[in-house]
Design an enzyme around this catalytic site. Structure first.
Site, PDB file in Angstrom:
ATOM      1  N   ASN A  98       0.849  -1.200   0.000  1.00 30.14           N
ATOM      2  CA  ASN A  98       0.000   0.000   0.000  1.00 30.14           C
ATOM      3  C   ASN A  98       0.881   1.245   0.000  1.00 30.14           C
ATOM      4  O   ASN A  98       2.108   1.147  -0.034  1.00 30.14           O
ATOM      5  CB  ASN A  98      -0.963  -0.031   1.197  1.00 30.14           C
ATOM      6  N   PRO A 105      -2.660 -12.198  10.518  1.00 29.79           N
ATOM      7  CA  PRO A 105      -3.001 -11.981  11.923  1.00 29.79           C
ATOM      8  C   PRO A 105      -3.184 -10.490  12.188  1.00 29.79           C
ATOM      9  O   PRO A 105      -2.533  -9.666  11.546  1.00 29.79           O
ATOM     10  CB  PRO A 105      -1.782 -12.520  12.684  1.00 29.79           C
ATOM     11  N   PHE A 150      -4.386   2.989  15.023  1.00 34.62           N
ATOM     12  CA  PHE A 150      -4.719   4.022  14.049  1.00 34.62           C
ATOM     13  C   PHE A 150      -5.875   3.485  13.219  1.00 34.62           C
ATOM     14  O   PHE A 150      -6.026   2.271  13.074  1.00 34.62           O
ATOM     15  CB  PHE A 150      -3.526   4.326  13.135  1.00 34.62           C
TER      16      PHE A 150
HETATM   17  O1  PMT Z   1       2.937   6.046   6.535  1.00 40.03           O
HETATM   18  P1  PMT Z   1       2.339   7.357   6.093  1.00 40.03           P
HETATM   19  O2  PMT Z   1       2.504   7.603   4.620  1.00 40.03           O
HETATM   20  O3  PMT Z   1       2.840   8.512   6.927  1.00 40.03           O
HETATM   21  O4  PMT Z   1       0.758   7.266   6.323  1.00 40.03           O
HETATM   22  C1  PMT Z   1       0.244   7.199   7.612  1.00 40.03           C
HETATM   23  C2  PMT Z   1      -0.962   6.242   7.712  1.00 40.03           C
HETATM   24  C3  PMT Z   1      -2.124   6.794   6.895  1.00 40.03           C
HETATM   25  C4  PMT Z   1      -0.577   4.856   7.185  1.00 40.03           C
HETATM   26  C5  PMT Z   1      -1.300   6.148   9.233  1.00 40.03           C
HETATM   27  O5  PMT Z   1      -1.649   7.412   9.715  1.00 40.03           O
HETATM   28  C6  PMT Z   1      -2.444   5.176   9.483  1.00 40.03           C
HETATM   29  O6  PMT Z   1      -3.612   5.484   9.376  1.00 40.03           O
HETATM   30  N1  PMT Z   1      -2.086   3.912   9.837  1.00 40.03           N
HETATM   31  C7  PMT Z   1      -3.024   2.805   9.974  1.00 40.03           C
HETATM   32  C8  PMT Z   1      -3.377   2.253   8.620  1.00 40.03           C
HETATM   33  C9  PMT Z   1      -4.298   1.073   8.695  1.00 40.03           C
HETATM   34  O7  PMT Z   1      -3.915   0.012   8.308  1.00 40.03           O
HETATM   35  O8  PMT Z   1      -5.443   1.295   9.254  1.00 40.03           O
HETATM   36  P2  PMT Z   1      -6.596   0.150   9.448  1.00 40.03           P
HETATM   37  O9  PMT Z   1      -7.806   0.946   9.758  1.00 40.03           O
HETATM   38  O10 PMT Z   1      -6.639  -0.753   8.256  1.00 40.03           O
HETATM   39  O11 PMT Z   1      -6.086  -0.701  10.670  1.00 40.03           O
HETATM   40  C10 PMT Z   1      -6.471  -0.401  12.011  1.00 40.03           C
HETATM   41  C11 PMT Z   1      -5.342  -0.640  12.968  1.00 40.03           C
HETATM   42  O12 PMT Z   1      -5.043  -2.045  13.039  1.00 40.03           O
HETATM   43  C12 PMT Z   1      -4.047   0.046  12.633  1.00 40.03           C
HETATM   44  O13 PMT Z   1      -3.488   0.530  13.842  1.00 40.03           O
HETATM   45  C13 PMT Z   1      -3.176  -1.051  12.040  1.00 40.03           C
HETATM   46  O14 PMT Z   1      -1.777  -0.825  12.296  1.00 40.03           O
HETATM   47  C14 PMT Z   1      -3.662  -2.259  12.814  1.00 40.03           C
HETATM   48  N2  PMT Z   1      -3.570  -3.539  12.085  1.00 40.03           N
HETATM   49  C15 PMT Z   1      -4.307  -3.748  10.961  1.00 40.03           C
HETATM   50  C16 PMT Z   1      -4.264  -4.983  10.333  1.00 40.03           C
HETATM   51  C17 PMT Z   1      -3.418  -5.988  10.862  1.00 40.03           C
HETATM   52  N3  PMT Z   1      -3.339  -7.158  10.294  1.00 40.03           N
HETATM   53  N4  PMT Z   1      -2.698  -5.755  11.969  1.00 40.03           N
HETATM   54  C18 PMT Z   1      -2.753  -4.546  12.585  1.00 40.03           C
HETATM   55  O15 PMT Z   1      -2.057  -4.332  13.604  1.00 40.03           O
END
Ligand code: PMT
Length: 410
Positions: free
Chosen positions: A210, A305, A323
């Protein structure tokens, strides 16, 4: 590396004889690795020319609120947003009084009002002016608002009098400015941060990933280290320098990130998941490069996971911050993730065309059980420091420990 390295310092110069020392200050700031932009009041230009500061800072000097050319190059709101800290040196009694009144009748006063960055003043004035009840009331009012006063020192003044009112020397100002970032809010804490994307291989040369650049996560790691924490940063493939005093572990896939987090997290006080982890990986990664044979190609994906949820499910567990990257219904979706994953706090950001991913700026909506705080658009470094301040505050509230706040949110 100095904590001023790579920091954006907006240096305001007001009209006092100590303005000449601000030239040396500019040079020293740049030597310490800071980027410096200078804004001068009209009175300051009577002491030192803007050209001096332009040569020393390497950038045109900002002098006029109504200058269309300067506004076109970098508007005053943009400049206010650019700053990691604002330092007014020298700061006259008049400028202090204007700050107390919240006046916005020239560029520098407007920038001080428009910036969320911490504001530090290096007062320089005659000892009688410094001791005057009006100035005393003004400095108390400013300190009450979280403005940091650096000095003045006592000594012989240009006016021939001796007493308190001399501007601090550039070295002392540098040290005071560095302290704005070294807040000590997370001193003694262990923090684990994930950052960047993950790459899920398809074959030896292709992968699914991504647009995450890692900037947000690296800024969070840097802010936590500056706040005194011992920081482990688990990073997906990104092209960024490791922040000072941060231990970095490089990974590629979600499975590797999961393993690295599980190794780092025991004993951690805080876990912050900024990484954009791939939710799915390719089932049965091809051992050889896939050949172009048919009109279509099917890839079967399997769930990765959830690192964040797994950390939140641990017992004992750190303070867990997730996040949420959302293209619609930001708050609703983020609150659902906060509850479903059992998090202590979630930072939600709108993402999409030019937003969130791979940008310098961002904005965050912080949510926790029974609370919410908006962090409006700013550079990721600033947002990271604000986020760390909120985490320290919430962590203090959770553990019952009082974390001394040396300064207002930097
Ligand atoms: O890296 P940059 O270019 O500065 O951009 C920053 C960002 C937009 C990536 C950052 O601010 C952000 O939003 N990060 C989280 C992105 C994300 O994957 O969001 P999500 O809504 O899909 O996931 C929710 C949370 O679960 C996140 O904290 C993610 O790290 C976590 N996660 C998700 C899937 C997974 N398999 N394991 C996780 O730990």
């Amino acid at each position: 590396m100095s904590s001023l390295a790579r920091k954006h310092i907006l240096l305001g110069v007001t009209g006092g004889i100590a303005a000449y020392k601000a030239a040396e200050l500019t040079r020293r700031l740049r030597q310490a690795g800071a980027e410096v932009r200078v804004a001068m009041t009209a009175a300051a230009q009577g002491f030192v020319t803007p050209l001096t500061f332009q040569a020393l800072s390497g950038h045109p000097v900002h002098t006029d609120l109504m200058d269309p050319a300067a506004e076109a190059a970098m508007g005053h709101i943009e400049l206010a947003r650019w700053a990691d800290a604002v330092l007014v040196a020298p700061c006259t009694a008049d400028f202090m009084a204007r700050l107390v009144q919240g006046e916005a009748d020239d560029l520098l006063a407007t920038l001080c009002l428009a910036s969320r960055a911490p504001l530090a003043l290096a007062p320089a004035m005659n000892p009688q002016m410094w001791a005057h009840p009006a100035t005393r009331a003004n400095r108390e009012a400013l300190a009450e608002r979280g403005v940091t006063l650096l000095g003045p020192a006592a000594g012989e003044m240009a006016c021939g009098e001796t007493g308190e009112g001399r501007m601090l020397e550039p070295e002392a100002l540098l040290a005071g400015l560095a302290e704005l970032f070294e807040t000590g809010r997370l001193a003694g804490r262990r923090v684990v941060v994930t950052a960047g994307p993950t790459r899920e291989p398809i074959d030896p040369v292709r992968y699914i990933s991504n647009r995450s650049s890692g900037r947000m996560g690296f800024a969070v790691a840097e802010a936590a280290a500056e706040a005194g924490a011992e920081v482990v940063l688990i990073a997906g493939p990104v092209a960024l320098e490791t922040p000072a005093r941060v231990t970095r572990v490089d990974v590629e896939t979600a499975a590797q990130m999961h393993a690295a987090v599980m190794k780092a997290v025991p004993g951690a006080d805080v876990f912050i998941a900024t990484a954009a982890v791939a939710d799915y990986r390719v089932e049965g990664v091809a051992a050889q490069k896939i050949k172009k044979t048919g009109e279509t190609l099917e890839l079967r994906l399997t769930r990765n996971p959830d690192i964040l949820a797994d950390v939140a499910a641990r017992e004992p567990r750190p303070f867990v911050v997730g996040f949420a990257a959302e293209t619609e219904r930001l708050i609703e979706h983020a609150r659902e993730k906060l509850d479903r994953k059992g998090l202590d706090l979630i930072a939600a950001n709108p993402v999409g065309e030019g937003q969130g991913f791979d940008t310098e700026d961002n904005c965050l909506e912080l949510l926790w059980a029974g609370g919410q705080r908006s962090l409006p658009r700013a550079r990721k470094s600033r947002l990271a420091r604000e986020l760390v301040a909120v985490i320290a505050e919430r962590l203090g509230a959770e553990t019952g420990k009082v974390i001394p706040l040396k300064h207002r949110t930097p």
